[in-house]
Design a protein around this motif. Structure first.
Motif, mmCIF file in Angstrom:
data_model
loop_
_atom_site.group_PDB
_atom_site.id
_atom_site.type_symbol
_atom_site.label_atom_id
_atom_site.label_comp_id
_atom_site.label_asym_id
_atom_site.label_seq_id
_atom_site.Cartn_x
_atom_site.Cartn_y
_atom_site.Cartn_z
ATOM 1 N N MET A 191 30.680 45.641 38.766
ATOM 2 C CA MET A 191 31.740 45.770 37.767
ATOM 3 C C MET A 191 32.931 44.907 38.191
ATOM 4 S SD MET A 191 33.731 49.263 36.527
ATOM 5 C CE MET A 191 32.189 50.125 36.264
ATOM 6 N N ARG A 192 33.530 44.224 37.234
ATOM 7 C CA ARG A 192 34.746 43.449 37.533
ATOM 8 C C ARG A 192 35.939 44.391 37.470
ATOM 9 N NH1 ARG A 192 36.660 37.925 37.255
ATOM 10 N NH2 ARG A 192 38.852 37.858 36.599
ATOM 11 N N VAL A 193 36.706 44.430 38.557
ATOM 12 C CA VAL A 193 37.792 45.383 38.694
ATOM 13 C C VAL A 193 39.076 44.638 39.047
ATOM 14 C CG1 VAL A 193 38.605 47.473 39.851
ATOM 15 C CG2 VAL A 193 36.145 47.096 39.549
ATOM 16 N N ALA A 194 40.121 44.824 38.257
ATOM 17 C CA ALA A 194 41.433 44.274 38.587
ATOM 18 C C ALA A 194 42.201 45.299 39.400
ATOM 19 C CB ALA A 194 42.193 43.916 37.313
ATOM 20 N N ILE A 195 42.623 44.922 40.587
ATOM 21 C CA ILE A 195 43.415 45.795 41.449
ATOM 22 C C ILE A 195 44.854 45.301 41.401
ATOM 23 C CG2 ILE A 195 43.779 46.649 43.791
ATOM 24 C CD1 ILE A 195 40.776 46.180 44.281
ATOM 25 N N ILE A 196 45.736 46.175 40.935
ATOM 26 C CA ILE A 196 47.138 45.818 40.801
ATOM 27 C C ILE A 196 47.901 46.376 42.000
ATOM 28 C CG2 ILE A 196 49.129 45.824 39.272
ATOM 29 C CD1 ILE A 196 46.528 44.587 38.087
ATOM 30 N N GLY A 197 48.320 45.477 42.881
ATOM 31 C CA GLY A 197 48.969 45.888 44.123
ATOM 32 C C GLY A 197 48.093 45.542 45.307
ATOM 33 N N PHE A 198 48.702 44.959 46.341
ATOM 34 C CA PHE A 198 47.898 44.528 47.478
ATOM 35 C C PHE A 198 48.530 44.941 48.801
ATOM 36 C CE2 PHE A 198 45.250 41.040 49.582
ATOM 37 C CZ PHE A 198 44.054 41.706 49.332
ATOM 38 N N GLY A 199 49.035 46.184 48.808
ATOM 39 C CA GLY A 199 49.442 46.802 50.056
ATOM 40 C C GLY A 199 48.214 47.349 50.762
ATOM 41 N N GLY A 200 48.425 48.344 51.625
ATOM 42 C CA GLY A 200 47.303 48.890 52.369
ATOM 43 C C GLY A 200 46.211 49.465 51.476
ATOM 44 N N ILE A 201 46.606 50.230 50.461
ATOM 45 C CA ILE A 201 45.613 50.868 49.587
ATOM 46 C C ILE A 201 44.894 49.823 48.741
ATOM 47 C CG2 ILE A 201 45.273 52.508 47.715
ATOM 48 C CD1 ILE A 201 45.905 53.804 50.400
ATOM 49 N N GLY A 202 45.626 48.885 48.145
ATOM 50 C CA GLY A 202 44.999 47.843 47.346
ATOM 51 C C GLY A 202 44.020 47.015 48.156
ATOM 52 N N ARG A 203 44.391 46.680 49.382
ATOM 53 C CA ARG A 203 43.490 45.933 50.259
ATOM 54 C C ARG A 203 42.241 46.757 50.580
ATOM 55 N NH1 ARG A 203 46.853 42.167 54.344
ATOM 56 N NH2 ARG A 203 48.512 41.545 52.923
ATOM 57 N N GLY A 204 42.477 48.044 50.861
ATOM 58 C CA GLY A 204 41.337 48.909 51.154
ATOM 59 C C GLY A 204 40.375 48.997 49.988
ATOM 60 N N TYR A 205 40.914 49.149 48.775
ATOM 61 C CA TYR A 205 40.054 49.204 47.586
ATOM 62 C C TYR A 205 39.279 47.902 47.415
ATOM 63 C CZ TYR A 205 42.450 53.457 45.950
ATOM 64 O OH TYR A 205 42.944 54.728 45.816
ATOM 65 N N SER A 206 39.957 46.784 47.626
ATOM 66 C CA SER A 206 39.303 45.485 47.467
ATOM 67 C C SER A 206 38.105 45.356 48.404
ATOM 68 C CB SER A 206 40.304 44.359 47.729
ATOM 69 O OG SER A 206 39.679 43.106 47.655
ATOM 70 N N ALA A 207 38.305 45.714 49.664
ATOM 71 C CA ALA A 207 37.220 45.613 50.635
ATOM 72 C C ALA A 207 36.099 46.597 50.317
ATOM 73 C CB ALA A 207 37.764 45.856 52.037
ATOM 74 N N TYR A 208 36.472 47.837 50.003
ATOM 75 C CA TYR A 208 35.469 48.868 49.724
ATOM 76 C C TYR A 208 34.624 48.485 48.510
ATOM 77 C CZ TYR A 208 33.430 53.398 48.534
ATOM 78 O OH TYR A 208 32.546 54.414 48.221
ATOM 79 N N LEU A 209 35.274 48.066 47.432
ATOM 80 C CA LEU A 209 34.534 47.734 46.207
ATOM 81 C C LEU A 209 33.665 46.507 46.398
ATOM 82 C CD1 LEU A 209 37.299 48.482 43.557
ATOM 83 C CD2 LEU A 209 35.243 49.829 44.023
ATOM 84 N N THR A 210 34.133 45.546 47.178
ATOM 85 C CA THR A 210 33.300 44.385 47.482
ATOM 86 C C THR A 210 32.042 44.810 48.221
ATOM 87 O OG1 THR A 210 35.228 42.910 47.588
ATOM 88 C CG2 THR A 210 33.221 42.155 48.665
ATOM 89 N N ALA A 211 32.205 45.711 49.194
ATOM 90 C CA ALA A 211 31.057 46.203 49.958
ATOM 91 C C ALA A 211 30.073 46.961 49.089
ATOM 92 C CB ALA A 211 31.541 47.090 51.107
ATOM 93 N N GLN A 212 30.570 47.543 47.979
ATOM 94 C CA GLN A 212 29.704 48.294 47.069
ATOM 95 C C GLN A 212 29.083 47.404 45.988
ATOM 96 O OE1 GLN A 212 28.999 51.622 47.617
ATOM 97 N NE2 GLN A 212 30.178 51.222 49.482
ATOM 98 N N GLY A 213 29.338 46.108 46.060
ATOM 99 C CA GLY A 213 28.720 45.175 45.125
ATOM 100 C C GLY A 213 29.526 44.902 43.869
ATOM 101 N N HIS A 214 30.774 45.352 43.822
ATOM 102 C CA HIS A 214 31.620 45.100 42.661
ATOM 103 C C HIS A 214 32.414 43.798 42.857
ATOM 104 C CE1 HIS A 214 30.618 49.000 40.975
ATOM 105 N NE2 HIS A 214 30.870 49.555 42.154
ATOM 106 N N GLU A 215 33.145 43.418 41.822
ATOM 107 C CA GLU A 215 33.868 42.149 41.840
ATOM 108 C C GLU A 215 35.362 42.397 41.644
ATOM 109 O OE1 GLU A 215 32.218 39.316 39.097
ATOM 110 O OE2 GLU A 215 30.231 40.205 39.274
ATOM 111 N N PRO A 216 36.069 42.747 42.704
ATOM 112 C CA PRO A 216 37.511 42.967 42.557
ATOM 113 C C PRO A 216 38.289 41.659 42.482
ATOM 114 C CG PRO A 216 36.858 43.345 44.823
ATOM 115 C CD PRO A 216 35.591 43.078 44.068
ATOM 116 N N VAL A 217 39.311 41.659 41.660
ATOM 117 C CA VAL A 217 40.267 40.564 41.621
ATOM 118 C C VAL A 217 41.656 41.185 41.740
ATOM 119 C CG1 VAL A 217 40.272 40.540 39.096
ATOM 120 C CG2 VAL A 217 41.131 38.559 40.347
#
Length: 355
Positions: free
Chosen positions: A1-27
């Protein structure tokens, strides 16, 4: 799934890495623009802790680029950034998308819902009681993920989209979500404000002097009794709206697996397992700057709507106004937009359900 993450502090970075590892496409869209500078070229995001990885983040140049073709949008900024971010994303949202607010407080979902309704856009806005993981920036291009929550409360506005909102959350983060009645139940499930405010009061000079002090290890019996008393006001407010939410003791059992008891004893048990978690070394911390204006103030506003005084919440606001020489009520930029005083309690609750 393509996911837009708004915010790139600790939580946003964590979501980006986690979702990438799960096969999603964060931007990622970083409202401050800092992410574009930090991750120029082929720079990678390094994660440690619960997820060990090095992933190349995709950074959008602007909000419109981030949301284009995104199926889900996750708002991952602190509450004092909600209005700015919601104002930015609302014009670009379209039918078929889902928005997740992580973590929700201070009527953010209602504010977004009103903006979308004015545009004739009817999409799920899922609100989480807290974040799906705990993480902090550990460097310009790194993040440490210290925990991934086993259970997480969620509600969706409008409530008729509850199952769609839940399904999106599960598709991204797995079967860790418990469906709550409505967004008001999520607002009243935020346990950070009483816990953080009480702990900051008990350790004020240590924070102001920049000392090392254990977060959970500093919740003594006396601090725990403040937490418990403030929690009683929150539970009474939920009951007045006909809602049942977890107590602070339930939260400790649910999140940390410790035995029930007085808050001070439960916090001591958490400290034994997580001694590395330190309290803030400054008064310029989200424990105050987020949890007072966007945690205590909205609950007191709800109390006024339904005619229920919250004296400890009011005292907490007044004390931190004095301590920090600030007007924290004025720092909540969402409440003035909502005109809550014009709605009766039942009408406000219906709108928070999207009815």
């Amino acid at each position: 799934m393509r996911v837009a993450i708004i915010g790139f502090g600790g939580i946003g970075r964590g979501y980006s890495a986690y979702l990438t590892a799960q096969g999603h496409e964060p931007v990622i869209w970083s409202p401050s623009g800092a992410a574009l500078a930090d991750f120029a070229g082929d720079a990678t995001l390094t994660t440690t802790g619960k997820l060990e990885a090095a992933v190349p983040p995709r950074i959008a140049r602007d909000c419109a680029e981030a949301l284009a073709r995104a199926e889900t949008i996750i708002v991952a900024v602190q509450a004092n950034g909600f209005k700015t971010v919601i104002d930015a994303i609302a014009p670009h949202l379209t039918a078929g998308q889902t928005v997740i607010i992580s973590a929700h407080c201070s009527f953010a979902a209602l504010y977004l819902h009103r903006l979308l309704k004015a545009r004739g856009i009817d999409i799920p806005v899922a609100a989480w009681a807290t974040t799906a993981l705990t993480a902090r920036k550990s460097g310009p291009r790194s993040v440490h993920i210290s925990g991934i929550r086993a259970k997480l409360d969620v509600a969706t506005l409008p409530v008729r989209h509850a199952q769609a909102g839940l399904a999106t959350c599960q598709a991204l983060f797995g079967n860790r979500f418990e469906l709550r009645e409505d967004v008001l139940a999520i607002m009243l499930s935020n346990l950070n404000p009483p816990a953080h405010v009480a702990n900051m009061l008990g350790n004020l000079t240590r924070a102001e002097r920049g000392e090392d002090w254990p977060n959970y290890g500093s919740i003594t019996q006396g601090v725990g009794r403040i937490v418990d008393a403030m929690d009683g006001e929150r539970l009474a407010l939920a009951k007045a709206f006909g809602l049942s939410v977890r107590s602070v003791q339930d939260h400790y059992v649910h999140s940390f697996g410790v035995a029930p008891g007085p808050v001070g004893e439960m916090a001591a048990a958490v400290y034994k397992n997580r001694p590395e978690l330190l309290g803030p070394k400054t008064l310029d911390t989200r424990f105050i700057t987020e949890d007072v204006p966007f945690g205590l103030v909205p609950l007191q506003a709800l109390g006024r709507v339904i005619g229920l005084p919250l004296p400890l919440h009011e005292a907490g606001i007044a004390l931190f106004d004095a301590i920090c020489a600030r007007n924290f009520r004025a720092e909540n930029d969402l409440l003035p937009m909502l005109d809550l005083e014009l709605l009766p309690a039942a009408g406000l609750h219906r709108e928070l359900r999207g009815e």
